[in-house]
Design a protein around this motif. Structure first.
Motif, PDB file in Angstrom:
ATOM      1  N   ALA A 153      81.969  25.542  69.234  1.00 17.31           N
ATOM      2  CA  ALA A 153      83.337  25.816  69.664  1.00 17.31           C
ATOM      3  C   ALA A 153      83.523  25.592  71.163  1.00 17.31           C
ATOM      4  N   SER A 154      82.509  25.866  71.966  1.00 10.88           N
ATOM      5  CA  SER A 154      82.659  25.785  73.423  1.00 10.88           C
ATOM      6  C   SER A 154      82.158  24.479  74.014  1.00 10.88           C
ATOM      7  N   VAL A 155      81.080  23.937  73.461  1.00 13.79           N
ATOM      8  CA  VAL A 155      80.471  22.720  74.038  1.00 13.79           C
ATOM      9  C   VAL A 155      80.630  21.520  73.120  1.00 13.79           C
ATOM     10  N   GLY A 156      80.690  21.774  71.832  1.00 11.56           N
ATOM     11  CA  GLY A 156      80.818  20.674  70.883  1.00 11.56           C
ATOM     12  C   GLY A 156      79.489  20.169  70.357  1.00 11.56           C
ATOM     13  N   THR A 157      78.394  20.903  70.578  1.00  9.86           N
ATOM     14  CA  THR A 157      77.072  20.499  70.101  1.00  9.86           C
ATOM     15  C   THR A 157      76.453  21.630  69.279  1.00  9.86           C
ATOM     16  N   LEU A 158      75.424  21.263  68.522  1.00  9.58           N
ATOM     17  CA  LEU A 158      74.691  22.229  67.715  1.00  9.58           C
ATOM     18  C   LEU A 158      73.248  22.294  68.215  1.00  9.58           C
ATOM     19  N   PRO A 159      72.861  23.350  68.906  1.00  5.57           N
ATOM     20  CA  PRO A 159      71.496  23.431  69.438  1.00  5.57           C
ATOM     21  C   PRO A 159      70.443  23.717  68.381  1.00  5.57           C
ATOM     22  N   GLY A 160      70.832  24.131  67.205  1.00  4.83           N
ATOM     23  CA  GLY A 160      69.867  24.410  66.145  1.00  4.83           C
ATOM     24  C   GLY A 160      68.988  25.605  66.468  1.00  4.83           C
ATOM     25  N   PHE A 161      67.678  25.446  66.242  1.00  5.64           N
ATOM     26  CA  PHE A 161      66.737  26.550  66.453  1.00  5.64           C
ATOM     27  C   PHE A 161      66.447  26.801  67.923  1.00  5.64           C
ATOM     28  N   ALA A 166      64.115  28.339  72.568  1.00  3.33           N
ATOM     29  CA  ALA A 166      64.172  27.773  73.919  1.00  3.33           C
ATOM     30  C   ALA A 166      63.537  28.736  74.927  1.00  3.33           C
ATOM     31  N   PRO A 167      62.903  28.202  75.992  1.00  2.63           N
ATOM     32  CA  PRO A 167      62.238  29.088  76.971  1.00  2.63           C
ATOM     33  C   PRO A 167      63.172  30.108  77.603  1.00  2.63           C
ATOM     34  N   GLN A 168      64.435  29.731  77.843  1.00  5.37           N
ATOM     35  CA  GLN A 168      65.355  30.685  78.459  1.00  5.37           C
ATOM     36  C   GLN A 168      65.754  31.812  77.516  1.00  5.37           C
ATOM     37  N   HIS A 169      65.461  31.645  76.235  1.00  7.26           N
ATOM     38  CA  HIS A 169      65.761  32.690  75.254  1.00  7.26           C
ATOM     39  C   HIS A 169      64.472  33.358  74.760  1.00  7.26           C
ATOM     40  N   ALA A 170      63.514  33.516  75.629  1.00  9.80           N
ATOM     41  CA  ALA A 170      62.193  34.006  75.214  1.00  9.80           C
ATOM     42  C   ALA A 170      62.229  35.443  74.699  1.00  9.80           C
ATOM     43  N   THR A 171      63.233  36.199  75.063  1.00 10.30           N
ATOM     44  CA  THR A 171      63.290  37.605  74.648  1.00 10.30           C
ATOM     45  C   THR A 171      64.047  37.813  73.334  1.00 10.30           C
ATOM     46  N   VAL A 172      64.594  36.732  72.771  1.00  9.09           N
ATOM     47  CA  VAL A 172      65.409  36.898  71.564  1.00  9.09           C
ATOM     48  C   VAL A 172      64.557  37.383  70.392  1.00  9.09           C
ATOM     49  N   ILE A 173      63.463  36.719  70.121  1.00  7.14           N
ATOM     50  CA  ILE A 173      62.639  37.090  68.967  1.00  7.14           C
ATOM     51  C   ILE A 173      62.057  38.491  69.116  1.00  7.14           C
ATOM     52  N   PRO A 174      61.468  38.867  70.260  1.00  4.14           N
ATOM     53  CA  PRO A 174      61.002  40.257  70.384  1.00  4.14           C
ATOM     54  C   PRO A 174      62.115  41.288  70.203  1.00  4.14           C
ATOM     55  N   LEU A 175      63.315  40.985  70.695  1.00  6.71           N
ATOM     56  CA  LEU A 175      64.426  41.915  70.516  1.00  6.71           C
ATOM     57  C   LEU A 175      64.798  42.058  69.047  1.00  6.71           C
ATOM     58  N   HIS A 176      64.795  40.953  68.316  1.00  2.00           N
ATOM     59  CA  HIS A 176      65.090  41.020  66.882  1.00  2.00           C
ATOM     60  C   HIS A 176      64.030  41.834  66.144  1.00  2.00           C
ATOM     61  N   LEU A 177      62.765  41.637  66.492  1.00  2.00           N
ATOM     62  CA  LEU A 177      61.695  42.398  65.849  1.00  2.00           C
ATOM     63  C   LEU A 177      61.847  43.892  66.120  1.00  2.00           C
ATOM     64  N   LEU A 178      62.149  44.232  67.351  1.00  2.00           N
ATOM     65  CA  LEU A 178      62.312  45.636  67.710  1.00  2.00           C
ATOM     66  C   LEU A 178      63.514  46.251  66.996  1.00  2.00           C
ATOM     67  N   ALA A 179      64.628  45.520  66.959  1.00  2.00           N
ATOM     68  CA  ALA A 179      65.830  46.033  66.286  1.00  2.00           C
ATOM     69  C   ALA A 179      65.590  46.215  64.793  1.00  2.00           C
ATOM     70  N   ALA A 180      64.906  45.246  64.174  1.00  2.00           N
ATOM     71  CA  ALA A 180      64.640  45.348  62.736  1.00  2.00           C
ATOM     72  C   ALA A 180      63.703  46.516  62.431  1.00  2.00           C
ATOM     73  N   LEU A 181      62.696  46.723  63.256  1.00  2.00           N
ATOM     74  CA  LEU A 181      61.770  47.828  63.035  1.00  2.00           C
ATOM     75  C   LEU A 181      62.475  49.181  63.174  1.00  2.00           C
ATOM     76  N   CYS A 182      63.312  49.314  64.195  1.00  2.00           N
ATOM     77  CA  CYS A 182      64.061  50.565  64.383  1.00  2.00           C
ATOM     78  C   CYS A 182      65.032  50.805  63.233  1.00  2.00           C
ATOM     79  N   SER A 183      65.722  49.752  62.800  1.00  2.76           N
ATOM     80  CA  SER A 183      66.658  49.898  61.679  1.00  2.76           C
ATOM     81  C   SER A 183      65.929  50.296  60.399  1.00  2.76           C
ATOM     82  N   SER A 184      64.782  49.666  60.148  1.00  2.00           N
ATOM     83  CA  SER A 184      64.016  49.990  58.950  1.00  2.00           C
ATOM     84  C   SER A 184      63.541  51.441  58.971  1.00  2.00           C
TER      85      SER A 184
END
Length: 247
Positions: A153-161, A166-184
């Motif tokens: 919607a903003s750039v017109g491209t699909l970055p996919g995975f 990506a290196p600048q998003h290095a904290t995304v996966i650990p944050l998801h793991l932590l959120a899923a563990l807390c929710s569970s």
């Protein structure tokens, strides 16, 4: 007491914590709805936390000038209301069940009340990891779709995975793991307390019914006074002597 879940429901119950029980399809859908809210809430929290880490002081500006302004704030309000409603509902159910259980235990003799399940249920630790795994995979899917649609919607491209790897998003996966563990952990804790409460109330109700049935006065069974004619005379037998063994 609660009816045992069907084989299909038992397979779902290994992953989805029981919030409403498994008595019917309606209760199954309630459990799935709560599970879906946990997925969306975890994704929302990870998204906001990740953007706060990446943009720092520019976080508010990015949220106000990007497509996020159209849905992130309303989604946060809806998820907060849903979470608050669930907390109030579960707390009310536990409170009412405790009052009902206490009333029934006062009517039960000690020899029966000891059969009621204990008040400190154990959270199934082995189920927390499996549920957290399913939650994190679902959060990955929602986050991947959300970020790609935002970029489109903003750039017109699909970055996919790249939104996950990506290196600048290095904290995304650990944050998801932590959120899923807390929710569970939260879901299984609430599920264990609610299931224990339902089981205790059901057991106490059965024991109370048995106790009350045992104290009830049995019905009086008196023989009826009726004249029964002698069958010997009815058959034409007027002699009390038995017939000979041989003719």
């Amino acid at each position: 007491m609660q009816a045992p879940p069907s084989p299909h429901h038992r397979r779902i119950a290994t992953v989805v914590p029981s919030i409403a029980g498994w008595r019917s399809s309606r209760h199954v859908w309630v459990n799935l709805l709560v599970f879906g809210i946990a997925v969306l809430a975890g994704t929302w929290i990870v998204h906001q936390t990740e953007y706060t880490i990446e943009y720092g002081r520019r976080f508010s500006t990015v949220m106000a000038t990007s497509p996020h302004r159209l849905y992130m704030a309303p989604a946060g309000v809806v998820l907060s209301v849903a979470f608050g409603a669930l907390v109030v509902l579960c707390g009310s159910v536990l409170g009412l069940s405790r009052l009902r259980l206490g009333s029934m235990l006062q009517q039960l003799p000690p020899r029966l009340s000891r059969h009621v399940p204990p008040g400190r249920p154990l959270v199934p630790v082995h189920s927390i990891g499996l549920t957290a795994l399913v939650l994190v995979l679902a959060q990955f899917s929602v986050y991947l779709l959300q970020e790609n649609l935002e970029y489109l919607a903003s750039v017109g491209t699909l970055p996919g995975f790249a939104v996950l790897l990506a290196p600048q998003h290095a904290t995304v996966i650990p944050l998801h793991l932590l959120a899923a563990l807390c929710s569970s952990l939260l879901l299984w804790t609430v599920s264990t307390w609610l299931s224990r409460s339902r089981r205790a109330v059901g057991t106490a109700q059965i024991l109370l019914d048995l106790a009350l049935r045992g104290t009830a006065a049995p019905p009086r069974r008196c023989p009826t006074h009726a004249y029964l004619p002698s069958l010997r005379f009815a058959a034409g037998i007027f002699c009390l002597r038995s017939p000979p063994l041989t003719a």
